[in-house]
Scaffold this active site. Structure first.
Site, PDB file in Angstrom:
ATOM      1  N   THR A  34       0.817  -1.217   0.000  1.00 37.82           N
ATOM      2  CA  THR A  34       0.000   0.000   0.000  1.00 37.82           C
ATOM      3  C   THR A  34       0.848   1.264   0.000  1.00 37.82           C
ATOM      4  O   THR A  34       0.496   2.262  -0.622  1.00 37.82           O
ATOM      5  CB  THR A  34      -0.940  -0.018   1.227  1.00 37.82           C
ATOM      6  N   THR A  58       1.517  -4.445   4.194  1.00 35.02           N
ATOM      7  CA  THR A  58       1.316  -4.782   5.609  1.00 35.02           C
ATOM      8  C   THR A  58       0.653  -6.139   5.791  1.00 35.02           C
ATOM      9  O   THR A  58       0.721  -6.720   6.876  1.00 35.02           O
ATOM     10  CB  THR A  58       0.451  -3.726   6.310  1.00 35.02           C
ATOM     11  N   ASP A  59       0.009  -6.644   4.716  1.00 31.92           N
ATOM     12  CA  ASP A  59      -0.733  -7.906   4.876  1.00 31.92           C
ATOM     13  C   ASP A  59       0.160  -9.039   5.371  1.00 31.92           C
ATOM     14  O   ASP A  59      -0.297  -9.911   6.117  1.00 31.92           O
ATOM     15  CB  ASP A  59      -1.365  -8.324   3.537  1.00 31.92           C
TER      16      ASP A  59
END
Ligand code: ASP
Length: 341
Positions: A18, A96-97
């Site tokens: 992101t 971040t996942d």
């Protein structure tokens, strides 16, 4: 930027996520497009730091599509850069996942003196209150800090510093999505400096320089009413298994013969699906309890969450570790021993 070695040199390595996503003209939905250089351009405050910054755009992927081989290749490259003294610190930006997983994986593969800091963003650069620039600034600050030297891999997010073996993504959208439920943060970044409050209790040593062998390790969660039939099928197709058990390491009693048989053939690790705390060893004795399962050859993950336990087992198997080595490595990694792990 210049490379004047009287000032610390930090390399910012972009993997995507992101923090590097922009809305596409096609449907307005975010996809990774920005380079590491683009990320730096959005943080003019970096010019006021006493740090020389280099960039490396290593990948441009969502966190979900990163692979163990990507991280292995990355670790090799970063080990070489830091080992030759070419950099004083490293920042990896990514989605971040999977950040809680890649940071832990990197901690198994990288142990140079130059700190390796992993960060990302919850809000893409085009959104109001985008957190990428602040996270990048804080990450560079930590990577350049003499106080972080020798601490290995760290996660920096929302001005907090985390141990990669304890950090979890515990919220799907919040800018404070990263927490360490068992320990809290190791420190904070304030007024442009790292304030370290604690150091990791256990710093994993790099486990294998090469991950030559193929190894497939599955993760299977305990769930109410699951009869174990799918688990049995899956166990026949893997080289190792992590069970995310209920509570302190419990499974339905119907799973016991299946797991006991598998544990005679492949390593089967017992973790907790709860998100915090440890698996136990001898508190409960019913069929499917932690005591029962450990007596049948399963390996306790202790404080290591199921996702990290899966990576530890995978790296061990891909590095050619035997069963005794696997057991001996899990005990301190999960901090199951009394006192410091
Ligand atoms: N939501 C994710 C992120 O925060 C997307 C990804 O992991 O690539 O970066």
């Amino acid at each position: 930027m210049t490379n004047d070695r009287t000032r610390p040199t930090v390399v910012v390595v972009g993997l995507g996520g992101t923090i590097a996503m922009m809305p596409s003209d096609r449907d307005g939905a975010a996809r990774p497009t920005l380079s590491a250089e683009d990320l730096l351009a959005a943080v003019p405050q970096l010019d006021a730091t006493d740090v020389d910054i280099q960039t490396l755009s290593f990948a441009s992927k969502p966190g979900a599509s990163l692979t163990l081989d990507d991280i292995d290749r990355l670790a090799n490259q970063l080990r070489a850069m830091a080992g030759e003294g070419a950099v004083d610190g490293i920042v990896v930006t990514q989605g971040t996942d999977t950040l809680e997983e890649t940071a832990y994986l990197l901690s198994l593969l990288y142990a140079e003196q130059a700190p390796l800091v992993v960060t990302g963003a919850m809000r893409a650069p085009h959104l109001a209150g985008a957190d990428g620039p602040a996270n990048l600034l804080a990450a560079v600050t930590v990577a350049a800090s003499a106080h972080a030297r020798g601490l290995g891999v760290l996660v920096v997010f929302n001005d907090q510093v985390f141990d990669p073996s304890r950090v979890r993504k515990t919220h799907s959208t919040s800018t404070s999505a990263f927490t360490a439920p068992d320990t809290g943060a190791l420190g904070i970044v304030a007024e442009g400096a790292l304030r370290l409050l604690a150091v990791p209790a256990h710093t994993p040593r790099p486990l294998a320089a090469t991950l030559d062998r193929p190894a497939r390790v599955a993760l299977y969660p305990a769930a109410l009413g699951d009869d174990g039939a799918l688990l049995k099928t899956m166990l026949n197709q893997v080289d190792g298994m992590v069970i995310a058990g209920f509570g302190v390491g419990h499974v339905p009693e119907t799973w016991v013969p299946v797991l006991a048989k598998a544990a005679r053939r492949i390593p089967v690790v017992l973790a907790s699906r709860t998100g915090a705390g440890t698996t136990l060893t001898r508190a409960y004795g019913f069929d499917g309890s932690e005591k029962d399962l450990l007596s049948r050859g399963l390996i306790g993950a202790g404080h290591l969450d199921p996702y990290k336990a899966r990576h530890l087992l995978t790296v061990l198997l891909r590095g050619g570790a035997d069963n005794d080595t696997i057991r001996a490595t899990f005990a301190p990694a999960g901090t199951t021993a009394e006192g410091r792990g």
